[in-house]
Enzyme design. Structure first.
Site, PDB file in Angstrom:
ATOM      1  N   SER A   1      23.864 -13.485 -41.230  1.00  0.00           N
ATOM      2  CA  SER A   1      22.484 -13.055 -40.953  1.00  0.00           C
ATOM      3  C   SER A   1      22.396 -12.116 -39.751  1.00  0.00           C
ATOM      4  CB  SER A   1      21.596 -14.269 -40.689  1.00  0.00           C
ATOM      5  OG  SER A   1      21.735 -15.221 -41.696  1.00  0.00           O
TER       6      SER A   1
HETATM    7  N1  SAH Z   1      24.325 -19.056 -41.870  1.00  0.00           N
HETATM    8  C1  SAH Z   1      25.237 -18.065 -42.389  1.00  0.00           C
HETATM    9  C2  SAH Z   1      24.539 -17.102 -43.331  1.00  0.00           C
HETATM   10  C3  SAH Z   1      25.123 -17.229 -44.658  1.00  0.00           C
HETATM   11  S1  SAH Z   1      24.264 -16.485 -46.000  1.00  0.00           S
HETATM   12  C4  SAH Z   1      25.963 -17.339 -41.263  1.00  0.00           C
HETATM   13  O1  SAH Z   1      25.609 -17.530 -40.097  1.00  0.00           O
HETATM   14  O2  SAH Z   1      26.906 -16.614 -41.537  1.00  0.00           O
HETATM   15  C5  SAH Z   1      23.764 -17.928 -46.882  1.00  0.00           C
HETATM   16  C6  SAH Z   1      24.842 -18.843 -47.368  1.00  0.00           C
HETATM   17  O3  SAH Z   1      24.216 -19.892 -48.109  1.00  0.00           O
HETATM   18  C7  SAH Z   1      25.868 -18.209 -48.321  1.00  0.00           C
HETATM   19  O4  SAH Z   1      27.147 -18.377 -47.821  1.00  0.00           O
HETATM   20  C8  SAH Z   1      25.655 -18.993 -49.634  1.00  0.00           C
HETATM   21  O5  SAH Z   1      26.846 -19.192 -50.365  1.00  0.00           O
HETATM   22  C9  SAH Z   1      25.087 -20.307 -49.126  1.00  0.00           C
HETATM   23  N2  SAH Z   1      24.337 -21.087 -50.107  1.00  0.00           N
HETATM   24  C10 SAH Z   1      23.506 -20.651 -51.072  1.00  0.00           C
HETATM   25  N3  SAH Z   1      23.009 -21.685 -51.788  1.00  0.00           N
HETATM   26  C11 SAH Z   1      23.534 -22.826 -51.221  1.00  0.00           C
HETATM   27  C12 SAH Z   1      23.410 -24.214 -51.514  1.00  0.00           C
HETATM   28  N4  SAH Z   1      22.671 -24.671 -52.531  1.00  0.00           N
HETATM   29  N5  SAH Z   1      24.079 -25.087 -50.731  1.00  0.00           N
HETATM   30  C13 SAH Z   1      24.869 -24.651 -49.700  1.00  0.00           C
HETATM   31  N6  SAH Z   1      25.037 -23.361 -49.402  1.00  0.00           N
HETATM   32  C14 SAH Z   1      24.371 -22.452 -50.156  1.00  0.00           C
END
Ligand code: SAH
Length: 228
Positions: free
Chosen positions: A78
């Site tokens: 993000s």
């Molecule tokens: N917080 C992260 C941002 C990642 S983007 C950072 O700081 O880098 C969002 C993430 O959510 C992705 O990696 C995606 O695979 C995950 N995601 C999406 N749906 C999900 C679910 N149902 N359970 C767990 N993770 C999920």
């Protein structure tokens, strides 16, 4: 390797770390504080966590730009301002236990872990979850626990949580997350359709009542579900 070559490499490494530190301070002062982030613990954490260690090597030069970056598997780390904002909005305290859904690179988890006592984080893509767990361990974050699973169901064994941060856009708030939230706790979650019309929402649990507040329009990758 001769001593002088080793010294030269050490010097270059120190020089690069110094330049990253400077860029990180500029990012926090010129973007994050400028846009209204005031919580001193959040500011300190954003200045401490080395975002360049959470982005793929080919994008390290953009690590301190205030924007999301690809991390593989169609996912993103993000935007730093959004990470700071979501962290500030849960009003993090040193004694807090926080659950994050969507580990991704592990960056948001690290920002939280610098402030609160315990972080539990769930990632649905095994490759990302395992890489983040290894990265966070290498960086010495021993108050972060990573699990590869569908975050829809939360992580009941360790609940209830003081706060829950969801970093993928869902169409509705998963009910298990509300159940695993402490009385008076907060959830921050982007709600809306994939890649469009999403609103960052703040949910508060007060007695039997749940209050919701729209914070701002955002763009997040979709919250996905495990195929049975
Ligand atoms: N917080 C992260 C941002 C990642 S983007 C950072 O700081 O880098 C969002 C993430 O959510 C992705 O990696 C995606 O695979 C995950 N995601 C999406 N749906 C999900 C679910 N149902 N359970 C767990 N993770 C999920």
């Amino acid at each position: 390797m001769s001593a002088s070559i080793l010294l030269c490499i050490m010097f270059l490494f120190a020089f690069q770390e110094d330049s990253f530190k400077k860029k990180r301070e500029e990012l926090v002062e010129q973007h994050i504080m400028q846009r209204g982030i005031k919580d001193q613990a959040v500011i300190r954490s954003m200045k401490n966590v080395k975002r360049h260690l959470f982005v793929p090597e080919n994008n390290v030069s953009n690590a301190y730009a205030d924007r999301p970056l690809p991390i593989g598997y169609g996912q993103t780390i993000s935007q730093p301002f959004i990470v700071a904002y979501m962290t500030e909005v849960i009003n993090p305290k040193p004694e807090y236990k926080v659950l994050e859904i969507g580990t991704g690179s592990g960056y948001q988890a690290a920002v939280l872990a610098e402030i609160v006592k315990e972080v539990y984080t769930i990632e649905i893509i095994p490759e990302l979850g395992n890489a983040a767990a290894a990265r966070l361990k290498k960086l010495g974050y021993n108050n972060i626990n990573v699990k590869v699973s569908d975050g829809y169901f939360g992580w009941k064994e360790h609940g209830p949580y003081d706060a829950i941060i969801v970093t993928a856009a869902a169409e509705f708030i998963p009910p298990p997350l509300i159940e695993q939230l402490k009385e008076g706790g907060k959830i921050v979650i982007p709600i809306g359709s994939p890649f469009m019309n999403q609103t960052l929402m703040l949910i508060e649990k007060k007695g039997k009542k749940i209050t919701t507040k729209s914070l701002m329009p955002v763009v997040f990758v979709p919250f996905t579900r495990k195929k049975e």
